[in-house]
Every structure is written in structure tokens, then in C-alpha cells.
Design a protein around this motif. Sequence first.
Motif, PDB file in Angstrom:
ATOM      1  N   ALA A 258     -39.984 -21.921 -36.804  1.00 16.45           N
ATOM      2  CA  ALA A 258     -40.920 -22.772 -37.534  1.00 16.45           C
ATOM      3  C   ALA A 258     -40.530 -22.900 -38.999  1.00 16.45           C
ATOM      4  CB  ALA A 258     -42.338 -22.198 -37.419  1.00 16.45           C
ATOM      5  N   GLU A 259     -40.109 -21.802 -39.610  1.00 16.91           N
ATOM      6  CA  GLU A 259     -39.710 -21.840 -41.019  1.00 16.91           C
ATOM      7  C   GLU A 259     -38.472 -22.707 -41.210  1.00 16.91           C
ATOM      8  OE1 GLU A 259     -39.891 -21.157 -45.049  1.00 16.91           O
ATOM      9  OE2 GLU A 259     -41.369 -20.704 -43.486  1.00 16.91           O
ATOM     10  N   TRP A 260     -37.523 -22.592 -40.293  1.00 17.52           N
ATOM     11  CA  TRP A 260     -36.296 -23.394 -40.406  1.00 17.52           C
ATOM     12  C   TRP A 260     -36.609 -24.879 -40.227  1.00 17.52           C
ATOM     13  CZ3 TRP A 260     -33.497 -26.831 -37.550  1.00 17.52           C
ATOM     14  CH2 TRP A 260     -32.202 -27.103 -37.996  1.00 17.52           C
ATOM     15  N   TRP A 261     -37.483 -25.214 -39.252  1.00 21.41           N
ATOM     16  CA  TRP A 261     -37.862 -26.613 -39.046  1.00 21.41           C
ATOM     17  C   TRP A 261     -38.469 -27.197 -40.320  1.00 21.41           C
ATOM     18  CZ3 TRP A 261     -39.581 -29.617 -34.332  1.00 21.41           C
ATOM     19  CH2 TRP A 261     -38.770 -29.333 -33.223  1.00 21.41           C
ATOM     20  N   ARG A 262     -39.381 -26.466 -40.950  1.00 25.78           N
ATOM     21  CA  ARG A 262     -40.055 -26.989 -42.142  1.00 25.78           C
ATOM     22  C   ARG A 262     -39.064 -27.239 -43.285  1.00 25.78           C
ATOM     23  NH1 ARG A 262     -44.375 -23.529 -40.422  1.00 25.78           N
ATOM     24  NH2 ARG A 262     -43.436 -21.760 -41.516  1.00 25.78           N
ATOM     25  N   LYS A 270     -37.221 -38.204 -35.456  1.00 28.49           N
ATOM     26  CA  LYS A 270     -37.572 -38.354 -34.048  1.00 28.49           C
ATOM     27  C   LYS A 270     -36.833 -37.265 -33.258  1.00 28.49           C
ATOM     28  CE  LYS A 270     -37.886 -42.468 -32.334  1.00 28.49           C
ATOM     29  NZ  LYS A 270     -37.532 -43.796 -31.769  1.00 28.49           N
ATOM     30  N   ILE A 271     -37.607 -36.451 -32.511  1.00 26.56           N
ATOM     31  CA  ILE A 271     -37.037 -35.288 -31.845  1.00 26.56           C
ATOM     32  C   ILE A 271     -37.456 -35.286 -30.377  1.00 26.56           C
ATOM     33  CG2 ILE A 271     -36.892 -32.757 -31.829  1.00 26.56           C
ATOM     34  CD1 ILE A 271     -37.797 -32.830 -34.767  1.00 26.56           C
ATOM     35  N   VAL A 272     -36.481 -35.162 -29.485  1.00 27.93           N
ATOM     36  CA  VAL A 272     -36.761 -34.913 -28.077  1.00 27.93           C
ATOM     37  C   VAL A 272     -36.721 -33.404 -27.880  1.00 27.93           C
ATOM     38  CG1 VAL A 272     -35.907 -35.120 -25.716  1.00 27.93           C
ATOM     39  CG2 VAL A 272     -35.909 -37.115 -27.208  1.00 27.93           C
ATOM     40  N   ALA A 273     -37.858 -32.818 -27.494  1.00 27.28           N
ATOM     41  CA  ALA A 273     -37.980 -31.360 -27.420  1.00 27.28           C
ATOM     42  C   ALA A 273     -38.506 -30.939 -26.055  1.00 27.28           C
ATOM     43  CB  ALA A 273     -38.912 -30.852 -28.525  1.00 27.28           C
ATOM     44  N   GLU A 274     -38.085 -29.747 -25.650  1.00 23.64           N
ATOM     45  CA  GLU A 274     -38.589 -29.162 -24.420  1.00 23.64           C
ATOM     46  C   GLU A 274     -40.073 -28.842 -24.581  1.00 23.64           C
ATOM     47  OE1 GLU A 274     -37.072 -25.794 -21.225  1.00 23.64           O
ATOM     48  OE2 GLU A 274     -36.396 -25.708 -23.305  1.00 23.64           O
ATOM     49  N   GLU A 275     -40.828 -28.916 -23.464  1.00 24.41           N
ATOM     50  CA  GLU A 275     -42.271 -28.737 -23.523  1.00 24.41           C
ATOM     51  C   GLU A 275     -42.654 -27.376 -24.100  1.00 24.41           C
ATOM     52  OE1 GLU A 275     -44.247 -27.474 -20.383  1.00 24.41           O
ATOM     53  OE2 GLU A 275     -42.546 -26.633 -19.319  1.00 24.41           O
ATOM     54  N   TYR A 276     -43.898 -27.302 -24.574  1.00 22.86           N
ATOM     55  CA  TYR A 276     -44.381 -26.160 -25.341  1.00 22.86           C
ATOM     56  C   TYR A 276     -44.339 -24.843 -24.576  1.00 22.86           C
ATOM     57  CZ  TYR A 276     -46.199 -29.635 -28.608  1.00 22.86           C
ATOM     58  OH  TYR A 276     -46.315 -30.663 -29.504  1.00 22.86           O
ATOM     59  N   THR A 277     -44.529 -24.886 -23.252  1.00 22.83           N
ATOM     60  CA  THR A 277     -44.597 -23.646 -22.498  1.00 22.83           C
ATOM     61  C   THR A 277     -43.230 -23.017 -22.269  1.00 22.83           C
ATOM     62  OG1 THR A 277     -44.521 -24.852 -20.399  1.00 22.83           O
ATOM     63  CG2 THR A 277     -46.693 -24.347 -21.309  1.00 22.83           C
ATOM     64  N   SER A 279     -40.495 -23.492 -24.701  1.00 21.81           N
ATOM     65  CA  SER A 279     -39.787 -23.308 -25.972  1.00 21.81           C
ATOM     66  C   SER A 279     -40.800 -23.365 -27.105  1.00 21.81           C
ATOM     67  CB  SER A 279     -38.712 -24.380 -26.160  1.00 21.81           C
ATOM     68  OG  SER A 279     -39.293 -25.658 -26.262  1.00 21.81           O
ATOM     69  N   TYR A 280     -40.373 -22.997 -28.267  1.00 22.45           N
ATOM     70  CA  TYR A 280     -41.247 -23.021 -29.439  1.00 22.45           C
ATOM     71  C   TYR A 280     -41.099 -24.368 -30.141  1.00 22.45           C
ATOM     72  CZ  TYR A 280     -41.154 -17.943 -28.769  1.00 22.45           C
ATOM     73  OH  TYR A 280     -41.249 -16.682 -28.261  1.00 22.45           O
ATOM     74  N   VAL A 281     -42.167 -25.138 -30.179  1.00 23.92           N
ATOM     75  CA  VAL A 281     -42.149 -26.421 -30.870  1.00 23.92           C
ATOM     76  C   VAL A 281     -43.123 -26.324 -32.044  1.00 23.92           C
ATOM     77  CG1 VAL A 281     -42.495 -28.906 -30.688  1.00 23.92           C
ATOM     78  CG2 VAL A 281     -41.628 -27.621 -28.725  1.00 23.92           C
ATOM     79  N   PRO A 282     -42.648 -26.159 -33.261  1.00 20.95           N
ATOM     80  CA  PRO A 282     -43.548 -26.005 -34.411  1.00 20.95           C
ATOM     81  C   PRO A 282     -44.407 -27.240 -34.630  1.00 20.95           C
ATOM     82  CG  PRO A 282     -41.306 -25.323 -34.955  1.00 20.95           C
ATOM     83  CD  PRO A 282     -41.231 -26.017 -33.631  1.00 20.95           C
ATOM     84  N   ASP A 312     -33.216 -38.487 -33.300  1.00 20.81           N
ATOM     85  CA  ASP A 312     -32.332 -37.914 -34.321  1.00 20.81           C
ATOM     86  C   ASP A 312     -31.863 -36.519 -33.924  1.00 20.81           C
ATOM     87  OD1 ASP A 312     -32.724 -40.114 -36.208  1.00 20.81           O
ATOM     88  OD2 ASP A 312     -34.772 -39.346 -36.374  1.00 20.81           O
ATOM     89  N   TYR A 313     -32.749 -35.785 -33.200  1.00 14.11           N
ATOM     90  CA  TYR A 313     -32.418 -34.417 -32.806  1.00 14.11           C
ATOM     91  C   TYR A 313     -32.886 -34.172 -31.372  1.00 14.11           C
ATOM     92  CZ  TYR A 313     -31.852 -33.623 -37.831  1.00 14.11           C
ATOM     93  OH  TYR A 313     -31.457 -33.701 -39.146  1.00 14.11           O
ATOM     94  N   VAL A 314     -32.229 -33.213 -30.719  1.00 12.86           N
ATOM     95  CA  VAL A 314     -32.628 -32.745 -29.393  1.00 12.86           C
ATOM     96  C   VAL A 314     -32.773 -31.227 -29.472  1.00 12.86           C
ATOM     97  CG1 VAL A 314     -32.000 -32.534 -26.957  1.00 12.86           C
ATOM     98  CG2 VAL A 314     -31.445 -34.626 -28.204  1.00 12.86           C
ATOM     99  N   TYR A 315     -33.861 -30.716 -28.899  1.00 10.85           N
ATOM    100  CA  TYR A 315     -34.160 -29.283 -29.025  1.00 10.85           C
ATOM    101  C   TYR A 315     -34.613 -28.746 -27.670  1.00 10.85           C
ATOM    102  CZ  TYR A 315     -37.054 -25.177 -30.150  1.00 10.85           C
ATOM    103  OH  TYR A 315     -37.631 -23.931 -30.184  1.00 10.85           O
ATOM    104  N   TYR A 316     -33.934 -27.713 -27.177  1.00 11.62           N
ATOM    105  CA  TYR A 316     -34.360 -27.070 -25.924  1.00 11.62           C
ATOM    106  C   TYR A 316     -33.728 -25.691 -25.815  1.00 11.62           C
ATOM    107  CZ  TYR A 316     -29.782 -28.445 -23.953  1.00 11.62           C
ATOM    108  OH  TYR A 316     -28.436 -28.607 -23.705  1.00 11.62           O
ATOM    109  N   ASN A 317     -34.171 -24.936 -24.817  1.00 14.51           N
ATOM    110  CA  ASN A 317     -33.631 -23.610 -24.558  1.00 14.51           C
ATOM    111  C   ASN A 317     -32.342 -23.757 -23.769  1.00 14.51           C
ATOM    112  OD1 ASN A 317     -33.078 -20.951 -23.921  1.00 14.51           O
ATOM    113  ND2 ASN A 317     -34.776 -20.726 -22.486  1.00 14.51           N
ATOM    114  N   ALA A 318     -31.234 -23.542 -24.430  1.00 17.63           N
ATOM    115  CA  ALA A 318     -29.928 -23.673 -23.780  1.00 17.63           C
ATOM    116  C   ALA A 318     -29.447 -22.346 -23.211  1.00 17.63           C
ATOM    117  CB  ALA A 318     -28.895 -24.212 -24.778  1.00 17.63           C
ATOM    118  N   GLY A 319     -30.291 -21.305 -23.267  1.00 14.73           N
ATOM    119  CA  GLY A 319     -29.906 -19.995 -22.757  1.00 14.73           C
ATOM    120  C   GLY A 319     -30.387 -19.768 -21.341  1.00 14.73           C
ATOM    121  N   THR A 320     -30.603 -18.503 -20.998  1.00 14.10           N
ATOM    122  CA  THR A 320     -31.011 -18.127 -19.651  1.00 14.10           C
ATOM    123  C   THR A 320     -32.431 -18.584 -19.367  1.00 14.10           C
ATOM    124  OG1 THR A 320     -29.591 -16.187 -19.813  1.00 14.10           O
ATOM    125  CG2 THR A 320     -31.206 -16.207 -18.034  1.00 14.10           C
TER     126      THR A 320
END
Length: 367
Positions: A258-262, A270-277, A279-282, A312-320
Motif C-alpha cells: 500500500a505504501e509503495w502504491w501511494r 488504469k490498473i488491471v488487478a487480481e481480485e481482493y481475496t 491479492s492486496y489491492v490498496p 497502464d499497469y497489471v498487478y497479480y500474484n505471480a507466485g505459488t
Amino acid sequence: TGTTWVGELGVWESLRQNRIGAYVIGAGLAGIAFSGALGILDRAKSGPVRPIMDRIREIGSYALLATSLFAAWTAVIGFRWFTRPGLFITTYAFLGTSGPVSESIQMIPQKGLFYAFFHNVIVQIGEFDAVMVALFAIYIGGELYRIMKKGAPGDDRGTILKRYVLVVFLVPAFGCIFSMMRMVAHHMLPFFVALSVLALQGAAMAISYCGKRRILRAAIASLAAALVIADVISSGYVTAKAAMHRWGQRYDVAYEIAEWWRRNLPKDAKIVAEEYTRSYVPSGHGDIILFRSYFRNRNDILRGLVMEHRPDYVYYNAGTRFEGEQMPSIDQIVPEFTFREVKAFDSSGRQYERTEGARYTVYQVIY
């Protein structure tokens, strides 16, 4: 609280894709119709319907008493919901989109429906309280024995009907277990209280059926007491562990995200993000497009959103992820565009780790 089914798809399309909501509405309408039918039948002054309606009216009075007590305790325990309605929304509203999702549902494509169903039942009973469920099963056996054996010792009619009201009250809890719905601790607490009452009633009934056999009565009483004490100790340990877990949340990687996003992402980006449950979407960014990653075709969903909205950005959990699965890199999902990894957040090695092996990654889309 995130994007709801209705907000994203509209009323009719959301009901078509999320059949559980349609079933709930159908059950509500059936309940209204059933209540109206009972009201009409209750007007009968005589005939074969009258004794049945008298019994239903008596059960209804006990149900009204139980419901009133439950509402009163809810008002006492959750009084802050009345002074701060927003607290109720933030506590429960986000579960509307995630309620019908559990790990067992995701097992169906790999393991099959039969395996997923029984895996879900075993896991959910263990999470609810296996000891109390076992004692509840003894209670059910005692009730069946009392019904089949007319001469078996039993309580007065009012006490029996009160127990039946509690059994009906437990129907949603067991429906949740057998339908692969997600159980949340503070949702299931009222059902646990009712289950505990009936579990103790089952032990008392088993003792009463032993008659004058003192050794057997003492053995059953000792076993029931030992199970209850062990269950209380086990639940106390789990509660203490959960409290320590919540205390460790102060070290969650979510605060760093959250701090880094701010500091680094424009609020109008405009951000395509994985749903709240998942990943962390500030909060604080207005143009966020969520994709539901719990579907099997999540890669196609993500690709379609990127192609349609050109974020502009894409955000998701790319790990396990679930059972060791891992989403491909964004370059493989959307090969038409060029992406640059801007930042990745790894929670491994921290005092608090929400998802083991998770790697929350932010990609910039270069057109």
C-alpha cells in the motif's frame, strides 16, 4: 468493498452466472408463499387441518422465542454495528463475492466431484468442531431412538419442541458444510452455540437411556466430560494461536504494498488487478479493473481485460497459488504487448505470511 456481481454484470446476467444467488432468491420466494399458505390454513376452525396447525403454531411460538433471544444477543454483542453501520459493511460485504468459493470447489477439475465433496465435508467439520459434531450425531441417534421406542424415557413436549427449533436453526450451518460454501468463524459462532446445547442434550439423553446401570452411566458421563474438556482446551489453543496470528498481521507485506502504491503509482492510472481475496489491492485508486482469478480460465480472463481496457499497469500474484499452481508470466499470457516488471513483493521470511510462496507483482504495460 470491491466490485459486486450486480455492479459488474447487471441483475439478470449475475443471476445467470451465479446460480447460488438465484437459488437464494427462489428459496426466499418459496418461503413467502409457504408462510401465506400457512396463514390461510390457520383460519380453519375445525377438520383434520386444525390439529396440525395447532402443532405448527406451538412450534412457531418457540421459534419466535429463539429468534428473539438470538436477535437480542446479536444487538448486545454487535452493538457497534448500530452506532457505526459502516463497520457492518466492511465486516461482511466483501464476503458476498467470495462466499461460494472454497478450495474443494477448485479441486473438482483435478480430483473429481466425489473426492472434492467428501474432502470438503471432512475439512469443514474439522474447522467447525469435530467433537461437537460427533456429540450432535449422538443426540440425533437419541432422538431417533426416543421416537422409535415409545417407552423410552423422554422430556416433556415443550422441551422436545425447543430442541427441534435448535435443529432447524442448524440447517444453514450444515447446508454450508455440504454445499462447499465458505465458512467464516464469526458467521458460524451462533450455530456453534446451538450445536453445543444439543450436543450436551445428546449426552444427557444417552445417560438417561442407560437406566439403573450405574457403571455404564458413569462411563458415558466421564467420556462426554473428557471430550468436552479436551475440546475446550483445543479451541482455547486455536483461539490463542489465531490471536497471535492477528497480532503478527502488523508485519504483513500488505502495508509495504500500500505504501509503495501511494508513492509510485498515479491515482488516475488504469490498473488491471487480481481480485481482493487473492491479492492486496490498496484503496484510493479509482480506475481499478478486477479479474476473477479463481476461475480455471483466469489466463484468458486476464488477457481479455488487458486487450479490452489497455491498462497502464497489471498487478497479480505471480507466485505459488492453490496446490502449488502458478500463473504464467504476463508476457506469456498477453504476448501482443511488452511488459516491464516494476516491483515485486515477496512475503516469505516475514513473521506473518498470508499465502506461502506468494509474489505480488506489478507490471507496467509498454505500448
